[in-house]
Write an enzyme that holds these catalytic residues in place. Sequence first.
Site, PDB file in Angstrom:
ATOM      1  N   TYR A 142      -1.909 -47.561 -30.104  1.00 12.60           N
ATOM      2  CA  TYR A 142      -3.184 -46.837 -30.062  1.00 12.60           C
ATOM      3  C   TYR A 142      -3.032 -45.370 -30.461  1.00 12.60           C
ATOM      4  CZ  TYR A 142      -4.912 -50.893 -27.451  1.00 12.60           C
ATOM      5  OH  TYR A 142      -5.256 -52.160 -27.071  1.00 12.60           O
ATOM      6  N   LYS A 192       8.214 -57.780 -26.181  1.00 13.35           N
ATOM      7  CA  LYS A 192       8.318 -58.811 -27.220  1.00 13.35           C
ATOM      8  C   LYS A 192       9.631 -58.538 -27.953  1.00 13.35           C
ATOM      9  CE  LYS A 192       6.555 -62.259 -29.582  1.00 13.35           C
ATOM     10  NZ  LYS A 192       6.567 -63.614 -29.012  1.00 13.35           N
ATOM     11  N   ASP A 248      -3.156 -53.436 -22.037  1.00 12.93           N
ATOM     12  CA  ASP A 248      -4.610 -53.483 -22.190  1.00 12.93           C
ATOM     13  C   ASP A 248      -5.083 -54.935 -22.067  1.00 12.93           C
ATOM     14  OD1 ASP A 248      -7.185 -52.778 -22.736  1.00 12.93           O
ATOM     15  OD2 ASP A 248      -6.867 -52.236 -24.827  1.00 12.93           O
TER      16      ASP A 248
END
Length: 357
Positions: A142, A192, A248
């Site tokens: 973001y 990840k 989020d």
Amino acid sequence: MVKNIAVIKGDGIGPEIVTQAQLVLDKVGEKFGHKFNYTDVLMGGCAIDATGVPLPQETVDVCLKSDSVLLGAVGGPKWDTLPGKLRPEAGLLGIRGALKLFANIRPAKLFPSLASACPLKEEITNAGLDLVIVRELIGGAYFGKRDTYVDENGIKTAYDTMAYSDFEIERIARVAFEMARKRRSKVHSVDKANVLDSSRLWREVVHKVKEEYPDVEYYDILVDNCAMQLVRNPGQFDVMVTENLFGDILSDEASMITGSLGMIPSASLGEGTLGLYEPIHGSAPDIAGQNKANPIATILSAAMMLRYSFDMAKEADAIENAVNAVLDEGFRTGDIMSDGKKLVSCTEMGALIVEKI
Ligand code: NAD
């Protein structure tokens, strides 16, 4: 103790729900011998109307000088057509940045008396659901470098970059381990790392931090597996720590399984004890001014303020126990109403909780 709280009531139902939270704080102050002083400041649509901008400098200054900030919600249809930087929501990003709040703390807890609102099967929720997501708030995709361009062959491309530095990972990891120590001493770090470089660094740094917390049970979990485990066996989680984008998505998933938007508080924290406390829901313009809003998420946000900014654990427990007791007695605002329960207004719900404290 005397504490100064900056109060941003905001728009829509904001003033209604924040007023109830203040009444609850006042009662806690009376019972435990504290004094909470409030300074009202503007942010969001009401600030645009009064000053032309969603986050006046005066608001930032007052918040920075306060011990903590309590926020209702901002936004509404009246300001929806304004350009991005002038919209009420720009105030939210602005205040988090100005106060350097890098950690977002979102609990997801299933209140036994609201179990029927949970979309998961009873056999899954029987094991309980009481977890906290610690989300990195000011890094990652973001805030990374991004662009949209057309190359020489006329192909349009867009990219966003997910970048993390070691110090950003280290400080959020520490928040999670400290929080785990105050709860059930278990941390899942979500990444990840099988694909992303930023996740491999994430894992490396979190592993270093975990050496300082040998008393805390620790697990790495891949984000795709985590999303699945949240609906398969949410009872296994205590504290989950993750980067901005994963957090989020996972925090919305976790709130959904607890049943109602009107019940979930949140905290945003930085290096010191100053924090911003707010419900996760928006300004609910559809019910604003009708005394129908559920004030519980804001009241529980005030409880988080006591716990995390003021180190007042028993005072926070008193609020949480009062909320439980009122729900157990069957009182409900419209959003959590079900057959056989007693419908109450926003002010009545606030008064019932005050009475239980
Ligand atoms: P919302 O959360 O305001 O409302 C969604 C639905 O949930 C509505 O039906 C509403 O009535 C209900 N609801 C929400 N909170 C409730 C409560 N405490 N008690 C009872 N019912 C409640 O989301 P939205 O409708 O998408 O957004 C409305 C406005 O809020 C928009 O302008 C949006 O940008 C803004 N918003 C602000 C924040 C914030 O201030 N942090 C967060 C999300 C949305």
